[in-house]
Design an enzyme around this catalytic site. Structure first.
Site, PDB file in Angstrom:
ATOM      1  N   LEU A   1       0.819  -1.215   0.000  1.00  0.00           N
ATOM      2  CA  LEU A   1       0.000   0.000   0.000  1.00  0.00           C
ATOM      3  C   LEU A   1       0.848   1.258   0.000  1.00  0.00           C
ATOM      4  CD1 LEU A   1      -2.923  -0.754   2.473  1.00  0.00           C
ATOM      5  CD2 LEU A   1      -3.160  -0.044   0.108  1.00  0.00           C
TER       6      LEU A   1
ATOM      7  N   VAL B   1     -12.707   3.979  -0.371  1.00  0.00           N
ATOM      8  CA  VAL B   1     -11.920   2.741  -0.397  1.00  0.00           C
ATOM      9  C   VAL B   1     -10.454   2.978  -0.023  1.00  0.00           C
ATOM     10  CG1 VAL B   1     -13.433   1.707  -2.099  1.00  0.00           C
ATOM     11  CG2 VAL B   1     -11.449   2.997  -2.868  1.00  0.00           C
ATOM     12  N   GLU B   2      -9.789   1.879   0.350  1.00  0.00           N
ATOM     13  CA  GLU B   2      -8.367   1.849   0.725  1.00  0.00           C
ATOM     14  C   GLU B   2      -8.012   2.934   1.738  1.00  0.00           C
ATOM     15  OE1 GLU B   2      -5.290   1.082  -2.020  1.00  0.00           O
ATOM     16  OE2 GLU B   2      -6.584  -0.013  -3.399  1.00  0.00           O
ATOM     17  N   GLY B   3      -8.797   2.995   2.788  1.00  0.00           N
ATOM     18  CA  GLY B   3      -8.601   3.986   3.838  1.00  0.00           C
ATOM     19  C   GLY B   3      -9.526   5.160   3.609  1.00  0.00           C
TER      20      GLY B   3
END
Length: 811
Positions: free
Chosen positions: A370, A496-498
């Site tokens: 990430l 999304v993704e945090g």
């Protein structure tokens, strides 16, 4: 001369000047000791004063003595008061993930402006440009966004073409059958696909960013790479990665998906897995599922204890017990996003990504991946969307008329147009700057979080402005509408993704303060290890650093940054100096806050969010300045740079005022809340861009040519005038060409040769009196026909025996 030097006023002035110089330069402790000795000499201090000074100076200048007499007691006090932040294993993995890059410069308070200005700036190679002009252009031509929405899926021929041209293997090396693209190349592809359809980027992005391919490349065994990567590259395997659960989003420690190691009757080791995941992109059609789960080994068969920890494994979705038969509906955007359930799923131990050696290392693997991934996919997607909005609104503002004038002439429209243009320039700078760093080998975890957070937030502002400008044409969905689907998909990237709220309040500054600060992590590690000597080295340097940044912040504020040296000359030099000013203030306030709140700071999310804003806008500003320099300091770009930089510093100004007005620190809090707040209001680092500057940018979006083309470079622009954007572009060009001819008619009206009427209604009469030529008359007529066609919106036929549907027959 000697008598003059000994005069009290001169002595006091000299020592004050030395204090300021020493404080600004950050001289070592021994020099401060000499300075204090000078003061004692100047005031003729008594013997006992010299003895006291010598004792204190000796203690502080000798680390061994200082550690025993002062630091050891300080360590005991910190532990007793529980000021040390508790860092879980998952938090530690996140903090240690990736590398420190420019975030470290800004946390230092003394950013290396030369370094910022000489960071690599990427260029698209001929090979990549060929791919953009060929396969990417072709896949954009194959289906419009409206067709994709109407089908609730990409057409079969698009799926086949994506596989054929290895879009799913862009980041897989050529030796495994992939395209072996750089991050810049991948970003450029995503940038163009995003201008066509969000479904394209959601589908292609997950296969190239956080997923089995990336994890295999970084951590897989050679056997795993040899088997899976060629299959992934050509789309024979469709991957997904299952991390999120109903009760475990950003809090990975709460993962309930579990795996149990057991020995089969054949003597081999297996995993028995159970999970319930959601929000999994491509989950419903995946053939290969990457799974994050907590692994237990009750019999210690792996030799790693009973609780092995979070682990990642590859699960073929045709394995008994895997369920992928349902689908989410994220805002009606037709990409595959699904829940998945696994019940007593059994796979071989070799399915752990990286083999048994990587068992228990799953969270670290994910955080490392990430660290770079978030900084590539999201900025590319958002920049592509922003460029499309800039292109559409600039054209529409010229084509659409009200009260006889193009709406772009109205100041109420100029204001959002300026934001669209200025923010689009800055967003693309952020995209390119971050790509260059990652391609150079950086894994900037904090910067990636900044890039994801701010690109998605700025994209939200831009699409909101675009929808406001288009008005009714923006809200009526159909093949003519270019913005509605971007508008509805925007919350997906935000989430999304945090999710952005958490990223801003907890990750950017919370993780950055520990990971990117010159001393904080050293201090925490030293305290955890009860290493007094290590804590002594870090803490006292940290204290000196804070004092130094306090002086720098004050003097840079008083001088409005002019004490800092700029690496460039000209109009942008002021912005480099202000970066130094902002950094010193940020670092000083951050240190005061960290030293005051200690481990409880993570709960002060309103404060940490404002610190995150300052750090974010410093990075966006640095990226913007680097872009301007790398692209040759084009004078026509300067209004965009000025607007972006002034906006960045205005955001920093607001964040600093928010911190000063709300920080609750005993004694110091009152000083910060009143005198310093007053000073920052009186002497702001910046104010919002002027209306005149905004008008320049708005006008640039409404003029065909190189400036508009470069701002929106890299997006898909159809040449077919039957397509929505092609139709609008044609009307825009014809309207612009007709504008000077209409002015000729207006001149004839003012001269009394023609009646007072809208010029486009007087074409025939203007032709009769010779005010315009036949060619010019035809030009106006063609522009009016194209304009009238371009501003139409879609309507649909529906049968009376059922409800209206957007999928009904198009009129």
């Amino acid at each position: 001369m000697i008598n003059f030097l000994l005069q009290p006023t001169v002595i006091i002035s000299s020592f004050v000047l030395l204090l300021v110089i020493f404080g600004y330069l950050g001289v070592p402790l021994w020099l401060w000791s000499l300075y204090l000795a000078g003061i004692l000499w100047a005031v003729s201090a008594p013997i006992w004063g010299w003895v006291l000074f010598a004792t204190v100076a000796l203690i502080f200048n000798l680390p061994q003595l200082r550690s025993i007499l002062i630091t050891a007691n300080l360590v005991k006090t910190i532990k007793a008061l529980k000021l040390l932040p508790n860092i879980s294993d998952t938090e530690r993995a996140a903090i240690e993930a990736g590398t420190v890059w420019l975030d470290g410069e800004f946390f230092s308070g003394k950013p290396d402006l030369d370094r910022i200005n000489r960071e690599a700036y990427p260029q698209i190679t001929p090979e990549i440009q060929s791919f953009l002009d060929g396969p990417v252009e072709r896949v954009c031509e194959m289906a419009s966004d409206w067709e994709i929405y109407s089908r609730h899926d990409l057409p079969p021929q698009v799926w086949d073409y994506l596989k054929q041209e290895r879009f799913f293997g862009m980041m897989i090396p050529k030796k495994y059958g992939g395209l072996g693209f750089s991050n810049l190349a991948y970003s450029a592809v995503m940038n163009k696909l995003a201008s066509r359809s969000f479904t394209h980027v959601a589908t292609v992005g997950v296969t190239n960013s956080l997923g089995p391919a990336k994890l295999l490349l970084n951590y897989g065994t050679q056997a795993q790479k040899d088997y899976y990567l060629p299959r992934l590259a050509i789309g024979e395997e469709i991957p997904c990665f299952a991390l999120t659960e109903p009760n475990a989003g950003s809090d990975a420690a709460s993962i309930t998906a579990n795996g149990l190691v057991f020995q089969g009757k054949d003597g081999k080791l297996y995993l028995r897995l159970n999970w319930k995941k959601r929000y999994i992109t491509l989950g419903a059609i995946a053939t290969l599922l990457g799974l994050a789960f907590r692994l237990r080994d009750p019999e210690n068969l792996l030799g790693k204890g009973e609780d092995v920890g979070i682990t990642c494994a590859l699960i073929p979705t045709d394995t008994l017990g895997v369920t992928i038969d349902r689908r989410h509906d994220p805002m009606g955007v037709p990409f595959y996003n699904s829940p998945t359930v696994g019940h007593d799923v059994v796979v071989a131990i070799e399915q752990i990504i990286g083999g048994v050696e990587q068992a228990g290392q799953g969270w670290k693997m994910l955080m490392q991946t990430l660290a770079s991934g978030r900084g590539i996919s999201f900025p590319a997607t958002c920049a592509g969307g922003a460029k499309l909005v800039a292109r559409v609104t600039g054209a529409y503002s010229t084509v659409r008329k009200q009260f006889g004038l193009p709406i772009g002439r109205f100041e109420g429209i100029e204001e959002p147009l300026a934001r669209i243009g200025g923010l689009t320039y800055a967003m693309d700078a952020l995209r390119l700057y971050t790509c260059a760093a990652v391609d150079r080998g950086e894994k900037p975890a904090v910067i990636s979080a900044i890039a994801k957070l701010n690109s998605t937030e700025l994209a939200r502002k831009i699409i909101n402005d675009g929808m406001d400008i288009l008005g009714g044409a923006g809200i009526c969905r159909g093949p003519r509408n270019l913005l509605a689907n971007i508008y509805t998909s925007t919350p997906i990237s935000i989430t999304v993704e945090g999710a952005n709220i958490l990223t801003r309040t907890m990750i950017v500054f919370g993780q950055g303060a520990i990971r990117s600060h010159p001393y904080i992590y050293q201090e925490i590690e030293a305290l955890n290890n009860s290493d007094v000597a290590a804590f002594d080295r870090a803490f006292w340097h940290h204290l000196g650093w804070t004092i130094n940044n306090g002086f720098r912040s004050a003097l840079l504020s008083i001088s409005r940054g002019y004490l800092a040296r700029s690496p460039v000359q000209g109009s942008t030099a002021q912005y480099y100096r202000k970066l130094a000013w902002a950094s010193a203030t940020f670092a000083f306030l951050a240190d005061l806050t960290l030293l005051s709140f200690g481990g409880s700071l993570k709960r002060k999310e309103k404060l940490t969010g404002r610190f995150a804003d300052i750090l974010s806008w410093m990075y966006i500003g640095a990226a913007t300045l680097r872009r301007f320099e790398a692209e040759g300091r084009k004078p026509e770009d300067l209004p965009f740079v000025d607007w972006a930089m002034q906006s960045a510093f205005a955001e920093i100004q607001q964040a600093i005022l928010g911190i000063l007005s709300n920080i609750q620190i005993p004694i110091l809090g009152a000083i910060l809340q009143y005198p310093l707040t007053w000073w920052w209001r009186l002497n702001p680092i910046a104010t919002l861009p002027s209306d005149q500057l905004g008008s320049q940018i708005a006008r640039s979006l409404q003029i065909p040519g190189s400036q508009r083309d470069r701002l929106t470079e890299g997006i898909y622009i159809p040449t077919n005038s039957q397509e929505a954007l092609g139709r609008l572009e044609e009307a825009f060009l014809l309207s612009f060409k007709a504008e000077p001819i209409l002015k000729q008619i207006k001149a004839a009206i003012r001269a009394g040769k023609l009646p007072k009427e809208r010029p486009e209604r007087l074409v025939a009469k203007a032709l009769e009196i010779g005010a315009i030529s036949l060619e010019e008359a035809n030009s106006i007529r063609a522009a009016e026909l194209a304009r009238n066609d371009a501003i139409q919106v879609d309507s649909f036929r529906f049968k009376t025996d059922r409800k209206p549907s957007i999928l009904s027959e198009l009129i």
